[in-house]
Design a protein around this motif. Structure first.
Motif, PDB file in Angstrom:
ATOM      1  N   VAL A   8       0.867  -0.975  -0.329  1.00 58.48           N
ATOM      2  CA  VAL A   8       0.457  -0.135   0.603  1.00 58.48           C
ATOM      3  C   VAL A   8       0.900   1.171   0.069  1.00 58.48           C
ATOM      4  O   VAL A   8       1.579   1.096   0.820  1.00 58.48           O
ATOM      5  N   ILE A   9       0.310   1.839  -0.633  1.00 58.56           N
ATOM      6  CA  ILE A   9       1.123   3.456  -0.721  1.00 58.56           C
ATOM      7  C   ILE A   9       0.549   4.416  -0.159  1.00 58.56           C
ATOM      8  O   ILE A   9      -0.474   4.377  -0.265  1.00 58.56           O
ATOM      9  N   VAL A  10       0.740   5.325   0.943  1.00 58.26           N
ATOM     10  CA  VAL A  10       0.016   6.276   1.960  1.00 58.26           C
ATOM     11  C   VAL A  10       0.616   7.524   1.132  1.00 58.26           C
ATOM     12  O   VAL A  10       1.960   7.608   1.689  1.00 58.26           O
ATOM     13  N   VAL A  11      -0.241   8.353   0.868  1.00 53.91           N
ATOM     14  CA  VAL A  11       0.044   9.260   0.695  1.00 53.91           C
ATOM     15  C   VAL A  11      -0.513  10.537   1.179  1.00 53.91           C
ATOM     16  O   VAL A  11      -1.360  11.507   1.476  1.00 53.91           O
ATOM     17  N   GLY A  12       0.937  10.942   1.756  1.00 58.00           N
ATOM     18  CA  GLY A  12       0.669  12.532   3.231  1.00 58.00           C
ATOM     19  C   GLY A  12       1.494  11.874   4.488  1.00 58.00           C
ATOM     20  O   GLY A  12       0.081  10.890   4.264  1.00 58.00           O
ATOM     21  N   ALA A  13       2.290  12.494   5.138  1.00 60.80           N
ATOM     22  CA  ALA A  13       2.702  12.029   6.101  1.00 60.80           C
ATOM     23  C   ALA A  13       2.509  13.312   7.426  1.00 60.80           C
ATOM     24  O   ALA A  13       2.993  13.653   8.359  1.00 60.80           O
ATOM     25  N   GLY A  14       0.959  13.561   7.380  1.00 57.10           N
ATOM     26  CA  GLY A  14       0.507  14.391   8.155  1.00 57.10           C
ATOM     27  C   GLY A  14      -0.629  14.015   9.130  1.00 57.10           C
ATOM     28  O   GLY A  14      -0.407  12.857   9.491  1.00 57.10           O
ATOM     29  N   GLY A  15      -1.735  14.697   9.192  1.00 55.22           N
ATOM     30  CA  GLY A  15      -2.636  14.192  10.406  1.00 55.22           C
ATOM     31  C   GLY A  15      -2.943  13.017  10.754  1.00 55.22           C
ATOM     32  O   GLY A  15      -2.993  12.258  11.327  1.00 55.22           O
ATOM     33  N   GLY A 249      -4.365  15.655   2.772  1.00 50.34           N
ATOM     34  CA  GLY A 249      -5.162  16.661   3.672  1.00 50.34           C
ATOM     35  C   GLY A 249      -6.563  17.147   3.075  1.00 50.34           C
ATOM     36  O   GLY A 249      -7.080  16.703   2.060  1.00 50.34           O
ATOM     37  N   ALA A 250      -7.106  18.007   3.609  1.00 50.67           N
ATOM     38  CA  ALA A 250      -8.305  18.271   3.321  1.00 50.67           C
ATOM     39  C   ALA A 250      -8.499  19.615   1.843  1.00 50.67           C
ATOM     40  O   ALA A 250      -9.200  19.616   1.011  1.00 50.67           O
ATOM     41  N   ILE A 251      -7.216  19.656   1.533  1.00 49.89           N
ATOM     42  CA  ILE A 251      -7.163  20.581   0.062  1.00 49.89           C
ATOM     43  C   ILE A 251      -6.057  19.791  -0.708  1.00 49.89           C
ATOM     44  O   ILE A 251      -6.729  19.998  -2.099  1.00 49.89           O
ATOM     45  N   ALA A 252      -5.276  19.457  -0.530  1.00 48.64           N
ATOM     46  CA  ALA A 252      -4.403  18.502  -1.546  1.00 48.64           C
ATOM     47  C   ALA A 252      -4.908  16.978  -1.725  1.00 48.64           C
ATOM     48  O   ALA A 252      -5.048  16.862  -3.008  1.00 48.64           O
ATOM     49  N   THR A 253      -6.078  16.660  -1.504  1.00 52.27           N
ATOM     50  CA  THR A 253      -6.855  15.612  -1.059  1.00 52.27           C
ATOM     51  C   THR A 253      -6.890  15.521  -2.800  1.00 52.27           C
ATOM     52  O   THR A 253      -7.240  15.229  -3.728  1.00 52.27           O
ATOM     53  N   PRO A 254      -9.089  16.088  -2.525  1.00 49.27           N
ATOM     54  CA  PRO A 254      -9.632  16.572  -3.755  1.00 49.27           C
ATOM     55  C   PRO A 254      -9.019  17.368  -4.913  1.00 49.27           C
ATOM     56  O   PRO A 254      -9.137  16.993  -5.984  1.00 49.27           O
ATOM     57  N   GLN A 255      -7.809  18.335  -4.929  1.00 50.57           N
ATOM     58  CA  GLN A 255      -6.440  18.303  -6.030  1.00 50.57           C
ATOM     59  C   GLN A 255      -5.831  17.049  -6.328  1.00 50.57           C
ATOM     60  O   GLN A 255      -6.325  17.329  -7.666  1.00 50.57           O
ATOM     61  N   LEU A 256      -5.518  16.357  -6.143  1.00 55.17           N
ATOM     62  CA  LEU A 256      -4.568  15.283  -6.423  1.00 55.17           C
ATOM     63  C   LEU A 256      -6.585  14.642  -6.959  1.00 55.17           C
ATOM     64  O   LEU A 256      -5.625  14.005  -8.274  1.00 55.17           O
ATOM     65  N   LEU A 257      -7.172  14.423  -6.591  1.00 55.72           N
ATOM     66  CA  LEU A 257      -7.778  13.189  -7.291  1.00 55.72           C
ATOM     67  C   LEU A 257      -8.668  13.395  -8.911  1.00 55.72           C
ATOM     68  O   LEU A 257      -8.725  13.134  -9.562  1.00 55.72           O
ATOM     69  N   VAL A 258      -8.823  15.572  -8.391  1.00 60.71           N
ATOM     70  CA  VAL A 258      -9.116  15.917  -9.989  1.00 60.71           C
ATOM     71  C   VAL A 258      -8.193  15.641 -10.893  1.00 60.71           C
ATOM     72  O   VAL A 258      -7.992  15.200 -11.842  1.00 60.71           O
ATOM     73  N   HIS A 259      -6.975  16.252 -10.850  1.00 63.96           N
ATOM     74  CA  HIS A 259      -6.044  15.841 -11.295  1.00 63.96           C
ATOM     75  C   HIS A 259      -5.798  14.572 -11.348  1.00 63.96           C
ATOM     76  O   HIS A 259      -4.626  14.221 -12.640  1.00 63.96           O
ATOM     77  N   SER A 260      -6.413  13.521 -11.630  1.00 65.98           N
ATOM     78  CA  SER A 260      -5.889  12.101 -11.137  1.00 65.98           C
ATOM     79  C   SER A 260      -7.361  10.966 -12.003  1.00 65.98           C
ATOM     80  O   SER A 260      -7.522  10.389 -12.309  1.00 65.98           O
ATOM     81  N   GLY A 261      -8.661  12.060 -12.479  1.00 64.99           N
ATOM     82  CA  GLY A 261      -9.358  12.066 -12.907  1.00 64.99           C
ATOM     83  C   GLY A 261     -10.040  11.628 -12.305  1.00 64.99           C
ATOM     84  O   GLY A 261     -11.836  11.144 -12.867  1.00 64.99           O
ATOM     85  N   VAL A 262     -11.088  12.186 -11.464  1.00 59.89           N
ATOM     86  CA  VAL A 262     -11.921  11.442 -10.172  1.00 59.89           C
ATOM     87  C   VAL A 262     -12.282  12.962  -9.865  1.00 59.89           C
ATOM     88  O   VAL A 262     -12.073  13.800  -8.956  1.00 59.89           O
TER      89      VAL A 262
END
Length: 412
Positions: A8-15, A249-262
């Protein structure tokens, strides 16, 4: 020999990413944790008396444009470092109210979000020296001393206004709205991020890579995840895994989803991606409005020693204002004291001689929206104070703060 692909890949080492990656590794998974910022976090992030990294332009932060109300813009800052925003923020650590948890469970149709189901998890997370809650988790929880002059005055003022003293804001069942010291994830004046609590040292089976910017999630023709694409020092690399968990995070995650086609098809195409799945990504942005009220204090109060940045917190209810919704939501307004001058905390005005209270309406009736501009960069529309109820709720919070600051204990 080609190294084995992670399970598994986990993206982001934050909260959320740091504890999740550690727990998956403890379960025997081969985990690759990818973080865009530096790993480990610089030692400077441990100073609980500073918010110097939580400002636009700091190398340990990323900034986003946001609109609070029509004509009033604001720059939103999030952590770009191991621990994410938990490594740079004020270390506020208060459990969600049971009512909120149960409402999330209802929306998700999943009992695992409920207050009763999550209660044992808090014991696994928290290391609370003062109250324990039957847990001895890796995240230290402490509270500021009530002998600080501002804390003592606010506590007396709150009780005189008829609010009960709540010694443990994280008690279960939920304590009533009242006044008490705020729980913080600090120890001996040091901020504890999720990276400190769960990644130092890393669990066996967990590999952490810092300085990796994930640009998109990879999918096969059937829409199944196959890995991620990253950029490291301008070099593009694909990493394969059967499972990918986005914790950016709450901002970068949706940004990444959209850039991925979701996401919404129009937003996906505008970002230069191919639609993988049409979902309302970014349509439910939830946050709450907050005001900062500054006031002058005597030098002895300003210089009083304290190991925490945040002091006494006061919770009230907006139901006393007829403009709020008919729903009775105890504790939906907050007044939080800051024990160091904000200018010094942010390293923007070392000569600041004022203290502050932060005034918040903790619930909003209308969600905001996260949009991507033509360059694929997030822009946040918080839609604050759009409804009569939201305006009334913040009005109640401001009046509570005014009553506290105008009381005899604060005027002495």
């Amino acid at each position: 020999m080609t190294p084995r692909a992670p399970d598994v890949i986990v993206v982001g080492a934050g909260g959320s990413g740091a504890p999740l990656a550690a727990r998956l590794a403890e379960r025997g998974e081969r985990v690759l944790l990818l973080e865009a910022g530096p790993v480990p976090a610089p030692h400077s992030t441990r100073d609980g008396s500073s918010l110097a990294a939580a400002v636009p332009g700091h190398p340990l932060a990323v900034s986003y444009r946001g609109t609070l109300t029509p004509g009033r813009d604001h720059t939103v800052v999030r952590g770009l470092v191991a621990g994410g925003s938990t490594a740079i923020n004020g270390a506020y650590f208060r459990r969600p109210r049971s009512r909120d948890l149960d409402s999330w469970a209802a929306v998700a149709a999943d009992h695992r979000w409920s207050a009763s189901a999550t209660l044992p998890l808090w014991a696994e997370i928290e290391g609370d020296r003062e109250y324990g809650h039957r847990g001895s988790g890796p995240m230290p929880i402490t509270r500021s001393s009530l002998d600080h002059p501002l804390s003592a005055a606010l506590l007396t003022a709150g009780v005189e206004l008829g609010l009960p003293f709540v010694p443990d804001q994280n008690a279960s069942p939920d304590p009533p709205p009242g006044v008490g010291a705020l729980p913080t994830n600090t120890r001996d004046g040091q901020r504890w991020s999720t990276a400190r609590a769960w990644l130092e040292p890393p669990t066996s089976g967990l590999t952490i890579r810092g300085g990796c910017t994930v640009t998109r999630v990879l999918f096969n023709r059937g829409g199944q995840t196959t890995g991620v694409e990253i950029v490291v020092d301008d070099a593009v690399e694909a990493i394969r895994a059967d499972r990918v968990v986005l914790c950016a995070g709450a901002i970068a995650t949706p940004q990444l989803l959209v850039h991925s086609g979701v996401g919404p098809p129009g937003a996906v195409r505008a970002a230069g991606a191919t639609v993988v799945r049409d979902l309302p990504v970014g349509a439910q942005l939830h946050d709450h409005p907050q005001l900062e009220l500054r006031f002058r204090v005597p030098t002895e109060v300003l210089d009083h020693p304290t190991e925490t940045t945040l002091g006494v917190v006061v919770h009230g209810s907006s139901r006393c204002d007829p403009g709020t919704s008919a729903e009775d939501v105890p504790g939906d307004v907050e007044v939080l004291s800051v024990l160091r001058p904000m200018g010094r905390l942010l390293d923007s005005d070392t000569g600041d001689t004022s203290l502050s209270v932060l005034v918040s309406a903790l619930r909003t009736e209308q969600p905001g929206q996260l949009l991507l501009d033509s360059g694929g960069i997030p822009r946040l529309d918080f839609r604050y104070l759009r409804t009569p109820g939201d305006r009334a709720r913040l009005r109640v919070a401001a009046r509570l703060a005014a009553a506290l600051l105008a009381s005899e204990p604060l005027l002495q």
